[in-house]
Design a protein around this motif. Structure first.
Motif, PDB file in Angstrom:
ATOM      1  N   HIS A  55       0.850  -1.187   0.000  1.00 27.35           N
ATOM      2  CA  HIS A  55       0.000   0.000   0.000  1.00 27.35           C
ATOM      3  C   HIS A  55       0.891   1.244   0.000  1.00 27.35           C
ATOM      4  N   ASP A  84       6.043  10.881   6.922  1.00 29.45           N
ATOM      5  CA  ASP A  84       4.823  11.641   6.636  1.00 29.45           C
ATOM      6  C   ASP A  84       4.551  12.682   7.730  1.00 29.45           C
ATOM      7  N   PRO A 128       0.778  11.987   0.020  1.00 25.77           N
ATOM      8  CA  PRO A 128      -0.057  13.106  -0.418  1.00 25.77           C
ATOM      9  C   PRO A 128       0.480  13.829  -1.647  1.00 25.77           C
ATOM     10  N   LEU A 187      -2.154   7.683  -3.531  1.00 20.50           N
ATOM     11  CA  LEU A 187      -2.815   6.821  -2.573  1.00 20.50           C
ATOM     12  C   LEU A 187      -3.082   5.529  -3.326  1.00 20.50           C
ATOM     13  N   GLN A 189      -1.013  11.794   9.660  1.00 18.91           N
ATOM     14  CA  GLN A 189      -1.053  10.482   9.040  1.00 18.91           C
ATOM     15  C   GLN A 189      -1.447   9.450  10.100  1.00 18.91           C
ATOM     16  N   TYR A 239       2.212   1.665   5.625  1.00 18.44           N
ATOM     17  CA  TYR A 239       0.829   2.125   5.493  1.00 18.44           C
ATOM     18  C   TYR A 239      -0.123   0.931   5.493  1.00 18.44           C
ATOM     19  N   TYR A 288       0.830   5.597   0.881  1.00 18.52           N
ATOM     20  CA  TYR A 288       0.195   6.837   1.334  1.00 18.52           C
ATOM     21  C   TYR A 288       1.203   7.953   1.092  1.00 18.52           C
ATOM     22  N   HIS A 321      -3.649   0.998  -2.995  1.00 18.36           N
ATOM     23  CA  HIS A 321      -3.923  -0.183  -2.184  1.00 18.36           C
ATOM     24  C   HIS A 321      -3.540  -1.432  -2.961  1.00 18.36           C
ATOM     25  N   GLU A 365      -6.016   7.295  -5.815  1.00 12.35           N
ATOM     26  CA  GLU A 365      -5.995   8.742  -6.059  1.00 12.35           C
ATOM     27  C   GLU A 365      -4.561   9.154  -6.341  1.00 12.35           C
ATOM     28  N   GLN A 366      -4.394  10.316  -7.007  1.00 16.35           N
ATOM     29  CA  GLN A 366      -3.052  10.842  -7.204  1.00 16.35           C
ATOM     30  C   GLN A 366      -3.081  12.358  -7.186  1.00 16.35           C
TER      31      GLN A 366
END
Length: 375
Positions: free
Chosen positions: A102, A284, A106, A110, A288, A252, A104, A112, A134-135
């Protein structure tokens, strides 16, 4: 007369998608291994005949499982960190060895671990395969991978935990023999990704080494990559490790107890080296998930004597100081990206009770030594 055509047996799509391939020495040499997979890759090079690549329709990868994949399309990451962290250029069609995990980040992705061996993405140059959820809007889409299959040995899927030199469950003989009090421990935290934590830690290590001290360093959470451990080594740390040495490609989405046990195990292992000080980076930002829970855990305050905080701006420095003090932590100084700007540093110092110290000023022996906890 009607002619009845005899139906011929056809292979199902699932069967056509199955793979079971032995690995010979030549193929083992040509597969580009990633930093996260370095311990498994070393064993593959020594004994390729013990391994095979397997793909079945019902296979569900787990975080840390080692996958052999073809590079289908280059995107954000055009280079893959090698086992020694050389940034090796990738080419479409090449076979690479990475680990599912995974992510994480920002500033990037993001992602999985997917629930099948279908197409996925390279979400970290250190060698993490995942499915992007997401990116960040400013970056290119992720490099696309086509998994060939999972690496298997003796009928079992290879996971990074299988070859990791350290373990959170079974400490090394050296750590098991510790009978002296642990050395002082300083943790480096920050407002966010890219707030200057690793550089801050490296400069602190360098300053402590310049003061005549032996320093051990580690990175307890984050995404697997060789940049930070190499930075700590270059700064003068005589012993360096990170969470990949314990068999985790990233931290993560690990269950919290594992993250907590990993931090404790890392401090114990680095304390057993004979270091005068142990410095640990927590990746991070303070919000987080794993970091936020660590700060509220009494085990963290029991294991960490002082905190050095990296911030990107004055407002972040003020908020971070408040959160850390509310958690009952001893904040030694604020540093990081904001200290690249004299105006930002002045703004921060006007609002903080904690001293603001330029990142590279930490390389000075007297500055670094003054941040050591007193017992």
């Amino acid at each position: 007369m009607a002619i009845i055509a005899e139906s011929l047996p056809t292979q199902s799509a699932a069967a056509r998608n199955e793979v079971q391939q032995q690995i010979d020495a030549q193929r083992a040499r040509t597969i580009r291994a990633a930093y996260t997979t370095r311990f498994a890759a070393a064993e593959l090079q020594r004994n390729p005949q013990d391994f095979e690549i397997v793909r079945r329709a019902n296979m569900v990868p787990r975080s840390g499982d080692v996958v052999i994949a073809n590079v289908a399309e280059l995107g954000k990451h055009t280079r893959l960190q090698s086992p020694v962290s050389r940034r090796q250029l990738m080419f479409v069609g090449q076979e690479i060895m990475v680990a599912y995990g995974h992510r994480y980040a920002p500033d990037q992705f993001l992602a999985h671990v997917p629930d099948n061996l279908g197409p996925c993405q390279l979400v970290a140059g250190g060698g993490v395969a995942s499915e992007v959820i997401e990116q960040h809007a400013s970056i290119d889409k992720a490099t696309q991978l086509e998994p060939v299959g999972l690496l298997m040995r003796q009928g079992k899927v290879v996971n990074l935990l299988d070859f990791a030199p350290l373990s959170i469950e079974n400490e090394s003989p050296r750590a098991a023999q510790i009978d002296a009090p642990r050395p002082p421990v300083i943790a480096v935290l920050g407002t966010s990704m890219n707030s200057g934590k690793s550089t801050t830690l490296g400069c602190l290590v360098n300053g402590l080494v310049n003061s005549g001290m032996q320093v051990a360093a580690g990175k307890a959470t984050g995404t697997g990559a060789g940049n930070d451990p190499n930075l700590f080594t270059d700064a003068g740390a005589f012993s360096v490790c990170d969470f990949t040495d314990f068999g985790f490609p990233t931290t993560y989405r690990l269950d919290y107890e594992t993250v907590r046990d990993l931090l404790v195990a890392m401090i114990r292992e680095q304390s057993a080296t004979g270091a005068g000080t142990v410095v640990i980076e927590i990746a991070d930002g303070l919000f987080q998930g794993e970091t936020s829970r660590l700060l509220r855990d009494p085990i963290f305050t029991a294991q960490v004597d002082r905190v050095l905080f990296s911030a990107q701006d004055a407002l972040g420095a003020q908020a971070g100081e408040r959160i850390l003090l509310d958690a009952g932590l001893d904040v030694a100084a604020v540093s990081g990206v904001l200290t690249a700007s004299p105006l930002a540093a002045m703004e921060a110092q006007a609002q903080l009770a904690t001293p603001v110290i330029g990142t590279f000023d930490l390389c000075q022996a007297e500055v670094a030594a003054a941040l050591l906890p007193t017992r």
